[in-house]
Write a protein that holds these residues in place. Structure first.
Motif, PDB file in Angstrom:
ATOM      1  N   ILE A 158      93.904  94.099  19.212  1.00 66.13           N
ATOM      2  CA  ILE A 158      94.621  92.846  19.465  1.00 66.13           C
ATOM      3  C   ILE A 158      95.654  93.044  20.567  1.00 66.13           C
ATOM      4  CG2 ILE A 158      96.184  91.127  18.460  1.00 66.13           C
ATOM      5  CD1 ILE A 158      94.758  91.596  15.772  1.00 66.13           C
ATOM      6  N   THR A 159      96.360  94.171  20.526  1.00 64.51           N
ATOM      7  CA  THR A 159      97.345  94.474  21.569  1.00 64.51           C
ATOM      8  C   THR A 159      96.674  94.589  22.928  1.00 64.51           C
ATOM      9  OG1 THR A 159      98.713  95.667  19.955  1.00 64.51           O
ATOM     10  CG2 THR A 159      99.142  96.097  22.292  1.00 64.51           C
ATOM     11  N   GLY A 212      99.603  92.108  17.623  1.00 65.08           N
ATOM     12  CA  GLY A 212      98.911  93.395  17.634  1.00 65.08           C
ATOM     13  C   GLY A 212      99.834  94.555  17.316  1.00 65.08           C
ATOM     14  N   ASN A 256      97.496  96.874  15.322  1.00 61.82           N
ATOM     15  CA  ASN A 256      96.088  96.739  15.679  1.00 61.82           C
ATOM     16  C   ASN A 256      95.974  96.883  17.193  1.00 61.82           C
ATOM     17  OD1 ASN A 256      93.551  95.544  16.505  1.00 61.82           O
ATOM     18  ND2 ASN A 256      93.377  94.781  14.404  1.00 61.82           N
ATOM     19  N   CYS A 315      99.912  87.320  21.073  1.00 62.99           N
ATOM     20  CA  CYS A 315      98.823  88.245  20.747  1.00 62.99           C
ATOM     21  C   CYS A 315      99.317  89.694  20.833  1.00 62.99           C
ATOM     22  CB  CYS A 315      97.663  87.994  21.705  1.00 62.99           C
ATOM     23  SG  CYS A 315      96.147  88.858  21.315  1.00 62.99           S
ATOM     24  N   GLY A 322      95.636  91.182  24.215  1.00 63.19           N
ATOM     25  CA  GLY A 322      96.820  90.434  24.642  1.00 63.19           C
ATOM     26  C   GLY A 322      97.347  90.902  25.991  1.00 63.19           C
TER      27      GLY A 322
END
Length: 117
Positions: free
Chosen positions: A81-82, A73, A78, A69, A85
């Motif tokens: 998403i990062t 990301g 993004n 993830c 994660g």
């Protein structure tokens, strides 16, 4: 000795991930605190049965998907998403620090870390 080493390793990993979250990306403390325990919702699989519960719990408590993830990301640039994660990975590391590991199918209390001496 092995068990203590794994707990120490998890603590170091937790501190590194938290450092990256706050000091590299400058993400929100509020979101970190709100979402930190969210991977434990995977335990809802135990409402179906122990087998489903252990599978869903273990899928959400292995580093493979949380690190993927983070990579995804960053790859697609993004930040959301990062961020998710990093929070997810820090949750897993935090669990390992206090002794929670991947669940065995026979019991909700037995984990892979408890077998180590």
């Amino acid at each position: 000795m092995i068990k203590k080493t794994l707990h120490l390793e998890a603590l170091l990993f937790f501190l590194i991930v938290v450092w990256i979250y706050f000091y590299h990306f400058h993400f929100s403390l509020l979101w970190f605190l709100v979402l930190l325990l969210s991977p434990d919702l995977a335990a809802l699989g135990y409402l179906i049965n122990r087998n489903v519960g252990s599978i869903t719990y273990n899928l959400f408590h292995t580093y493979l998907f949380s690190v993927l993830c983070i990579i995804l990301g960053n790859w697609v640039d993004n930040k959301l998403i990062t961020m998710l994660g990093l929070i997810w990975t820090s949750h897993i590391a935090m669990d390992r620090v206090v002794g929670y590991g991947l669940k065995k199918k026979n019991s909700t209390k037995e984990t892979h870390l408890q077998m180590l001496e």
